[in-house]
Motif scaffolding. Structure first.
Motif, PDB file in Angstrom:
ATOM      1  N   PRO A 247      -5.983 -16.733  -3.547  1.00 14.96           N
ATOM      2  CA  PRO A 247      -6.914 -16.312  -3.815  1.00 14.96           C
ATOM      3  C   PRO A 247      -8.173 -16.826  -3.335  1.00 14.96           C
ATOM      4  CG  PRO A 247      -6.230 -15.950  -5.777  1.00 14.96           C
ATOM      5  CD  PRO A 247      -5.419 -17.158  -4.845  1.00 14.96           C
TER       6      PRO A 247
ATOM      7  N   ILE B  73     -10.750  -7.807  -3.869  1.00 15.43           N
ATOM      8  CA  ILE B  73     -10.406  -9.352  -3.680  1.00 15.43           C
ATOM      9  C   ILE B  73      -9.380  -9.654  -1.783  1.00 15.43           C
ATOM     10  CG2 ILE B  73      -9.055 -11.321  -4.006  1.00 15.43           C
ATOM     11  CD1 ILE B  73      -9.682  -9.992  -7.185  1.00 15.43           C
ATOM     12  N   HIS B  74      -8.581  -9.043  -2.132  1.00 12.30           N
ATOM     13  CA  HIS B  74      -7.652  -9.274  -0.680  1.00 12.30           C
ATOM     14  C   HIS B  74      -6.309  -8.920  -0.975  1.00 12.30           C
ATOM     15  CE1 HIS B  74      -6.193 -13.230  -1.086  1.00 12.30           C
ATOM     16  NE2 HIS B  74      -6.576 -13.579  -1.372  1.00 12.30           N
ATOM     17  N   PRO B  75      -5.500  -7.459   0.253  1.00  8.96           N
ATOM     18  CA  PRO B  75      -4.841  -7.845  -0.278  1.00  8.96           C
ATOM     19  C   PRO B  75      -3.762  -8.649  -0.927  1.00  8.96           C
ATOM     20  CG  PRO B  75      -5.907  -6.461   1.592  1.00  8.96           C
ATOM     21  CD  PRO B  75      -6.272  -7.527   1.031  1.00  8.96           C
ATOM     22  N   GLU B  76      -2.355  -8.761  -1.231  1.00  9.21           N
ATOM     23  CA  GLU B  76      -1.772 -10.273  -1.526  1.00  9.21           C
ATOM     24  C   GLU B  76      -0.310  -9.474  -1.190  1.00  9.21           C
ATOM     25  OE1 GLU B  76      -2.473 -11.157  -5.297  1.00  9.21           O
ATOM     26  OE2 GLU B  76      -2.761 -13.338  -4.303  1.00  9.21           O
ATOM     27  N   VAL B  77       0.071  -8.325  -1.189  1.00  8.65           N
ATOM     28  CA  VAL B  77       1.229  -7.746  -1.325  1.00  8.65           C
ATOM     29  C   VAL B  77       2.902  -8.405  -2.177  1.00  8.65           C
ATOM     30  CG1 VAL B  77       3.505  -6.879   0.459  1.00  8.65           C
ATOM     31  CG2 VAL B  77       0.623  -6.705   1.080  1.00  8.65           C
ATOM     32  N   GLY B  78       2.370  -9.741  -2.339  1.00  5.64           N
ATOM     33  CA  GLY B  78       3.384 -10.576  -2.917  1.00  5.64           C
ATOM     34  C   GLY B  78       3.629 -10.115  -4.183  1.00  5.64           C
ATOM     35  N   HIS B  79       3.369  -9.853  -4.534  1.00  6.02           N
ATOM     36  CA  HIS B  79       3.400  -9.633  -6.687  1.00  6.02           C
ATOM     37  C   HIS B  79       3.484  -7.990  -6.767  1.00  6.02           C
ATOM     38  CE1 HIS B  79       2.087 -13.460  -7.686  1.00  6.02           C
ATOM     39  NE2 HIS B  79       1.390 -13.595  -6.686  1.00  6.02           N
ATOM     40  N   MET B  80       4.056  -7.034  -5.662  1.00  7.56           N
ATOM     41  CA  MET B  80       4.902  -5.273  -5.832  1.00  7.56           C
ATOM     42  C   MET B  80       5.893  -5.615  -6.578  1.00  7.56           C
ATOM     43  SD  MET B  80       6.689  -4.524  -3.052  1.00  7.56           S
ATOM     44  CE  MET B  80       4.946  -4.320  -1.725  1.00  7.56           C
TER      45      MET B  80
ATOM     46  N   ILE C 269      -2.979  -6.571   6.694  1.00  5.18           N
ATOM     47  CA  ILE C 269      -2.820  -4.970   6.709  1.00  5.18           C
ATOM     48  C   ILE C 269      -4.206  -4.993   7.742  1.00  5.18           C
ATOM     49  CG2 ILE C 269      -3.264  -3.079   6.502  1.00  5.18           C
ATOM     50  CD1 ILE C 269      -2.369  -4.513   3.500  1.00  5.18           C
TER      51      ILE C 269
END
Lengths: 297, 297
Positions: free
Chosen positions: A65, A152-159, A141
């Motif tokens: 991040p 902060i910013h999207p990460e998607v990875g921790h869904m 996105i």
């Protein structure tokens, strides 16, 4: 000239490009501690400028991040990261000490989605999601033609996802969340799960059914949350031959007879591979450098 | 004057407001088939205009799925919906036959998030998600101050989640996806799961632990995907006293020692109840009507 950096967790790609976006010089080196890595960065751009001319701007697509909020006093600085030495490292300020030009910073997936949206698999779509599945899982996105930045910013990875019926014993490899998407489907997680690197797993190994299920469930969640027109699956793990077809099949099964998909309505036109890989992040960083060069100082 | 409609799956709220956004007349009636329902809508606005003056614009916050793409020829028309009679009903065109004023159409959760972002629980935040948990589950998203529209529109309700450890037998009540978020956590799903309406379940019934887990997992996924500054939980089910505290506790446990939350860093300031409920959707529809009234014809 414009300077572009794709700063990955494993390697750095640097390029100098002309006003047409054509690369005139490039290099790649491994990511080490920030001080050592930055010596190589500064040296590349210093030398190539002597040969090709002065930079008007620079663009960075970085692993995260990292703070990408232009209005923040910490713009361009890393947040806490498990990567040794990089927590709170001020990427932008360090670069700015050597290069007094406008510099824009985004996540690596944001520069990748910018590039794919402009000239690649997402061209012509206002709403595009790009997810890289490699050392980690990250997402960029574009909504209504603009990057979604968030706080902060999207990460998607921790869904969080439902477990595949045949995958209830593996606890997952994310140090924070165990079996989140990244903890189940990133390259290192697959290696932890199966004991060998994912690229050595045979085509008919059950690992790929399980992997396709998690990526399909991720695509369901991105569809439900963002209603994109394209989902682009980048990164090393996505390159596995045939994987994207398995993802499409599992997606169809999970989505069922619900709302029609955008465009042609076919999953194969909706969940797609990148067209600019493996250069998408660098191409986007060049675009970002051009935007920086045109920005008010 | 400005006309506002909050079109819910169960009931319609209509209001006439003045230029300051103050409601001068309002009514509520049950949602039946579109033709019968629209007779009541037209009658309300026809009569109240005779008393209070002519409308300059109208705003609709509607249940979905409905086309909210201003550039589409099907703007304001429902998509396929399981609600009898409403599939492909042209809400905007029907209203426009009676009222020759500019009319804007959004989803009900989009008008709710517009209102909460402007004057409620999301005031001062550029990135806000509003999720209603009631008859269904729906989400409205503001990113960098603008609504996220997507190709159709975000729904949030059909995301897939891991199962609570004590909830593996219930198949879920979504006709399309079984145990998606809506199929597990919407009011009718809770009723199908426990055999009684959710509001009659005692405070210490395990149903609320399971419910809190699903809403917390949803918040993890929204955080990972969108990085919002506030997540607002609206809708009837969210009103259960104490539920939001349980959601916060489960969220902390699932999130672990990962990135700091925005603002104060406390979950209780991050996952919050609406401030304008139950009027948020209608307040947002009034704002939309004012925008419509100022738009070029």
């Amino acid at each position: 000239m414009f300077g572009a950096i794709e700063a990955g967790g494993t390697k750095f790609n640097c390029a100098l490009a002309n006003a047409n976006g054509e690369v005139v010089a490039k290099t790649q080196f491994p990511t080490r501690d920030p001080e050592t890595t930055m010596i190589d960065v500064v040296e590349f751009f210093t030398h190539t400028q002597q040969t090709h001319g002065t930079m008007q701007g620079m663009g960075i697509g970085s692993f995260g991040p990292i703070n990408i909020d232009l209005k923040s006093e910490h713009y361009g600085r890393f947040l806490k990261t498990p990567k040794p030495g990089w927590s709170h490292f001020d990427f932008l300020a360090t670069l700015q000490q050597s290069f007094d030009v406008p510099i824009f910073v985004e996540t690596d997936v944001n520069t990748a989605v910018l590039a794919e949206h402009s000239n690649g698999a997402g061209a012509g779509c206002d709403n595009v999601v790009y997810v890289t599945i490699g050392t980690g899982v990250g997402g960029g996105i574009i909504s209504d033609g603009r990057l979604v930045k968030g706080g902060i910013h999207p990460e998607v990875g921790h869904m969080l996802l439902p477990r595949h019926p045949d995958d209830h014993e593996f606890p997952g490899a994310c140090p924070f969340h165990g079996g989140c998407l990244e903890g189940l489907a990133a390259g290192p997680s697959m290696k932890a799960r199966w004991g060998v690197p994912s690229e050595t797993l045979g085509d008919d190994h059950i690992a790929w059914d399980i992997q396709a299920y998690y990526l399909a469930a991720m695509c369901i969640n991105l569809t439900s949350t963002l209603s994109p027109q394209k989902i682009i699956l980048g990164g090393g793990v996505s390159q596995k031959p045939g994987l994207i077809d398995r993802v499409a099949a599992q997606f169809e099964s999970l989505w069922g007879d619900y709302l029609p998909l955008p465009g042609s309505g076919r999953v194969s036109d909706y969940i797609v591979l990148p067209q600019l890989a493996p250069e998408a992040g660098l191409v986007g960083a060049i675009m970002l450098a051009q935007q920086a060069g045109q920005s008010p100082r």
